[in-house]
Design a protein around this motif. Structure first.
Motif, PDB file in Angstrom:
ATOM      1  N   ILE A   1       0.962  -1.212   0.080  1.00 55.61           N
ATOM      2  CA  ILE A   1      -0.044  -0.265   0.119  1.00 55.61           C
ATOM      3  C   ILE A   1       0.809   1.413  -0.084  1.00 55.61           C
ATOM      4  O   ILE A   1       0.576   2.187  -0.930  1.00 55.61           O
ATOM      5  CB  ILE A   1      -1.028  -0.010   1.058  1.00 55.61           C
ATOM      6  CG1 ILE A   1      -2.063  -1.108   1.017  1.00 55.61           C
ATOM      7  CG2 ILE A   1      -1.439   1.261   1.457  1.00 55.61           C
ATOM      8  CD1 ILE A   1      -2.931  -1.333   2.288  1.00 55.61           C
ATOM      9  N   HIS A   2       1.854   1.231   0.618  1.00 58.22           N
ATOM     10  CA  HIS A   2       2.761   2.342   0.842  1.00 58.22           C
ATOM     11  C   HIS A   2       3.405   2.696  -0.546  1.00 58.22           C
ATOM     12  O   HIS A   2       3.431   3.906  -0.883  1.00 58.22           O
ATOM     13  CB  HIS A   2       3.883   2.186   2.023  1.00 58.22           C
ATOM     14  CG  HIS A   2       4.872   2.950   1.933  1.00 58.22           C
ATOM     15  ND1 HIS A   2       4.896   4.450   2.304  1.00 58.22           N
ATOM     16  CD2 HIS A   2       6.499   3.027   1.369  1.00 58.22           C
ATOM     17  CE1 HIS A   2       5.992   5.131   2.100  1.00 58.22           C
ATOM     18  NE2 HIS A   2       6.901   4.355   1.632  1.00 58.22           N
TER      19      HIS A   2
ATOM     20  N   LYS B   1       0.788   3.663  -3.137  1.00 61.26           N
ATOM     21  CA  LYS B   1       0.470   5.206  -3.143  1.00 61.26           C
ATOM     22  C   LYS B   1       1.435   6.106  -3.923  1.00 61.26           C
ATOM     23  O   LYS B   1       1.218   7.032  -4.540  1.00 61.26           O
ATOM     24  CB  LYS B   1       0.139   5.501  -1.739  1.00 61.26           C
ATOM     25  CG  LYS B   1      -1.056   5.097  -0.792  1.00 61.26           C
ATOM     26  CD  LYS B   1      -1.041   5.541   0.324  1.00 61.26           C
ATOM     27  CE  LYS B   1      -2.485   5.006   1.058  1.00 61.26           C
ATOM     28  NZ  LYS B   1      -2.662   5.681   2.424  1.00 61.26           N
TER      29      LYS B   1
ATOM     30  N   GLN C   1       0.701   8.442  -7.262  1.00 65.57           N
ATOM     31  CA  GLN C   1       0.910  10.061  -7.345  1.00 65.57           C
ATOM     32  C   GLN C   1       1.844  10.235  -8.505  1.00 65.57           C
ATOM     33  O   GLN C   1       1.554  11.106  -8.998  1.00 65.57           O
ATOM     34  CB  GLN C   1       1.566  10.431  -6.012  1.00 65.57           C
ATOM     35  CG  GLN C   1       1.578  11.747  -5.884  1.00 65.57           C
ATOM     36  CD  GLN C   1       0.203  12.677  -6.151  1.00 65.57           C
ATOM     37  OE1 GLN C   1      -0.525  12.357  -5.552  1.00 65.57           O
ATOM     38  NE2 GLN C   1       0.226  13.435  -7.058  1.00 65.57           N
TER      39      GLN C   1
ATOM     40  N   LEU D   1      -3.936  -1.508  -5.269  1.00 59.82           N
ATOM     41  CA  LEU D   1      -4.119  -0.875  -4.055  1.00 59.82           C
ATOM     42  C   LEU D   1      -5.294  -1.683  -3.553  1.00 59.82           C
ATOM     43  O   LEU D   1      -5.624  -1.801  -2.555  1.00 59.82           O
ATOM     44  CB  LEU D   1      -4.198   0.611  -4.021  1.00 59.82           C
ATOM     45  CG  LEU D   1      -2.776   1.184  -4.043  1.00 59.82           C
ATOM     46  CD1 LEU D   1      -2.984   2.910  -4.563  1.00 59.82           C
ATOM     47  CD2 LEU D   1      -2.300   1.300  -2.823  1.00 59.82           C
TER      48      LEU D   1
ATOM     49  N   TYR E   1      -5.782  -3.504  -0.108  1.00 59.25           N
ATOM     50  CA  TYR E   1      -6.804  -2.824   1.001  1.00 59.25           C
ATOM     51  C   TYR E   1      -7.574  -4.051   1.572  1.00 59.25           C
ATOM     52  O   TYR E   1      -7.807  -4.207   2.599  1.00 59.25           O
ATOM     53  CB  TYR E   1      -7.514  -1.709   0.612  1.00 59.25           C
ATOM     54  CG  TYR E   1      -6.863  -0.317   0.364  1.00 59.25           C
ATOM     55  CD1 TYR E   1      -6.034   0.055   1.451  1.00 59.25           C
ATOM     56  CD2 TYR E   1      -6.828   0.294  -0.752  1.00 59.25           C
ATOM     57  CE1 TYR E   1      -5.207   1.201   1.413  1.00 59.25           C
ATOM     58  CE2 TYR E   1      -6.422   1.739  -0.879  1.00 59.25           C
ATOM     59  CZ  TYR E   1      -5.382   2.147   0.104  1.00 59.25           C
ATOM     60  OH  TYR E   1      -4.938   3.409   0.110  1.00 59.25           O
TER      61      TYR E   1
ATOM     62  N   GLU F   1     -11.477   1.912   1.998  1.00 61.04           N
ATOM     63  CA  GLU F   1     -10.476   2.068   0.904  1.00 61.04           C
ATOM     64  C   GLU F   1     -10.730   1.282  -0.311  1.00 61.04           C
ATOM     65  O   GLU F   1     -10.425   1.762  -1.499  1.00 61.04           O
ATOM     66  CB  GLU F   1      -9.151   2.305   1.588  1.00 61.04           C
ATOM     67  CG  GLU F   1      -9.073   3.351   2.576  1.00 61.04           C
ATOM     68  CD  GLU F   1      -8.956   4.483   1.894  1.00 61.04           C
ATOM     69  OE1 GLU F   1      -8.749   4.715   0.865  1.00 61.04           O
ATOM     70  OE2 GLU F   1      -8.654   5.751   2.791  1.00 61.04           O
TER      71      GLU F   1
ATOM     72  N   SER G   1     -11.543   2.257  -4.287  1.00 63.56           N
ATOM     73  CA  SER G   1     -10.623   2.058  -5.320  1.00 63.56           C
ATOM     74  C   SER G   1     -11.103   1.353  -6.335  1.00 63.56           C
ATOM     75  O   SER G   1     -10.987   1.608  -7.709  1.00 63.56           O
ATOM     76  CB  SER G   1      -9.288   1.107  -4.827  1.00 63.56           C
ATOM     77  OG  SER G   1      -8.494   1.841  -3.855  1.00 63.56           O
TER      78      SER G   1
END
Length: 406
Positions: free
Chosen positions: A203-204, A207, A211, A229, A233, A241, A245
């Motif tokens: 997940i980290h 993300k 971006q 993701l 999640y 979340e 998504s």
């Protein structure tokens, strides 16, 4: 451009001796030194030698720039997941392949050829290219060494060797001299972490990738990252979340008419709804997924099996039986043992639960443990066996499977 090697190549190709080429331009020893790159020649001498070989000096310089531009374009098309466009650029590079070995981009070209073969899923050819590059590795620049390591990690991912890929990506990430802003790199880091069931890390990095892809307006890769993701999640039980998504994915994939991606999105949304104890909603999404898939492939098999499980949980035994019979037959045709065993377990369970649980313990569990399947799958079947043995009064066996869960 490596003009010495280029001059030697075309002189040999045209059947000229060094004496014939050098006459009136320079001495034969001087030409020999130029061809062997042991002495730099001035531009005027090189121009005269190329002219005698009927090669335009300016055209050669333009081709050097063309190679550079095409390599940039190839990397961009791969990053944006534009397969047809990547094919076109690669074809243009192949058309000038005889010039590339004499350019300053020889190693970069071979590296991007490796990446292209991986991108197109040509693993056997990619392995041969990898071996060729390994022999040239001592001549790589720092950037080229980084690319070679990174592309090797991509190769390992495609072969399912996630731990080895993770080790390479970790080393690259921790080396401060390497580039850090590549969206594709973070996507692959997230993908590997998710495959290793490290959903928090996935997940980290996901993300970060999301971006960066958004900054590039890279719509296809945004969809891929949202899918990843959403899956992680779901595995982390962060359901809101995950649903956000998948709903965002469905909306955009439907607008873009992404027929290849939609079945996967619907399937993963179905899995999420099932985890949220909404079996009818899950069934609806699974059926949407199934309707968009060709029958004889593994994705169809997995979705149909998921449908069968829900039908069985809803006590729709006749429908479940029909689904599992198709799964068992198709799994046998495709050579996918896991789903043949699982479907047969449920088919046995319809007839005789006792026989089914013996089959689960003797055949299914050993196979799942041996192939290191997802822990959630094993946990579910461990619990089923524990409950079965507890109901039978076999408490020692029940505790044994509870301990496996812990």
């Amino acid at each position: 451009m490596e003009f010495g090697a280029l001059i030697k190549f075309y002189r040999t190709q045209r059947g000229m001796t060094q004496t014939e080429l050098a006459k009136g331009i320079c001495s034969v020893p001087h030409l020999s030194k130029i061809e062997n790159n042991s002495k730099e020649a001035n531009e005027a001498t090189v121009s005269l030698l190329l002219s005698r070989l009927h090669i335009n000096f300016k055209e050669i310089e333009e081709k050097e720039e063309l190679i550079h531009n095409l390599l940039q374009q190839l990397g961009e098309k791969i990053n944006f997941y534009l397969k047809d466009k990547a094919d076109e650029v690669y074809q243009k590079l192949q058309e000038i392949e005889d010039i590339i070995p004499f350019s300053t981009y020889i190693h970069l070209y071979e590296l991007y050829k490796y990446r292209y073969l991986l991108f197109r899923g040509l693993l056997d050819e990619a392995e041969l290219q990898k071996d060729l590059l390994f022999k040239q590795k001592k001549n790589f620049s720092q950037h080229e060494e980084y690319l070679f390591s990174y592309f090797n990690a991509v190769c390992l991912i495609m072969k399912g060797h996630y731990k080895a890929a993770d080790e390479i990506l970790e080393a690259l990430y921790n080396d401060p001299s390497n580039e850090r802003s590549n969206a594709d790199f973070f996507y692959h880091r997230a993908f590997v972490k998710g495959s290793l069931e490290q959903s928090g890390h996935a997940i980290h990095f996901g993300k970060v990738a999301l971006q960066l892809f958004m900054n590039e307006h890279n719509f296809f890769r945004i969809l891929h990252t949202l899918m990843m993701l959403g899956i992680n999640y779901t595995h982390s039980n962060i359901y809101e979340e995950a649903e956000d998504s998948f709903r965002h994915l469905i909306r955009n994939a439907e607008l873009l008419n992404e027929e290849k991606l939609l079945p996967q999105i619907y399937h993963n949304m179905g899995f999420l709804q099932n985890k949220r104890n909404k079996p009818k909603d899950a069934l609806d999404y699974y059926e949407k997924s199934l309707a968009l898939q060709p029958i004889k492939n593994q994705h169809y098999l997995v979705t149909l099996y998921s449908i069968g499980e829900i039908q069985y949980s809803l006590n729709e035994v006749a429908k479940a039986k029909e689904s599992f019979q198709v799964v068992s037959s198709l799994a046998k045709d495709l050579g996918i043992k896991k789903y043949r065993l699982l479907a047969d377990f449920y088919l046995f369970h319809i007839i005789s639960p006792d026989k089914a649980f013996k089959y689960l313990e003797a055949k299914v569990i050993p196979h799942l443990e041996g192939t290191k399947e997802h822990k959630n799958d094993l946990t579910r079947f461990y619990k089923m066996l524990s409950d079965f043995f507890r109901q039978q009064g076999s408490y020692l066996e029940a505790v044994n499977y509870l301990n496996k869960i812990i």
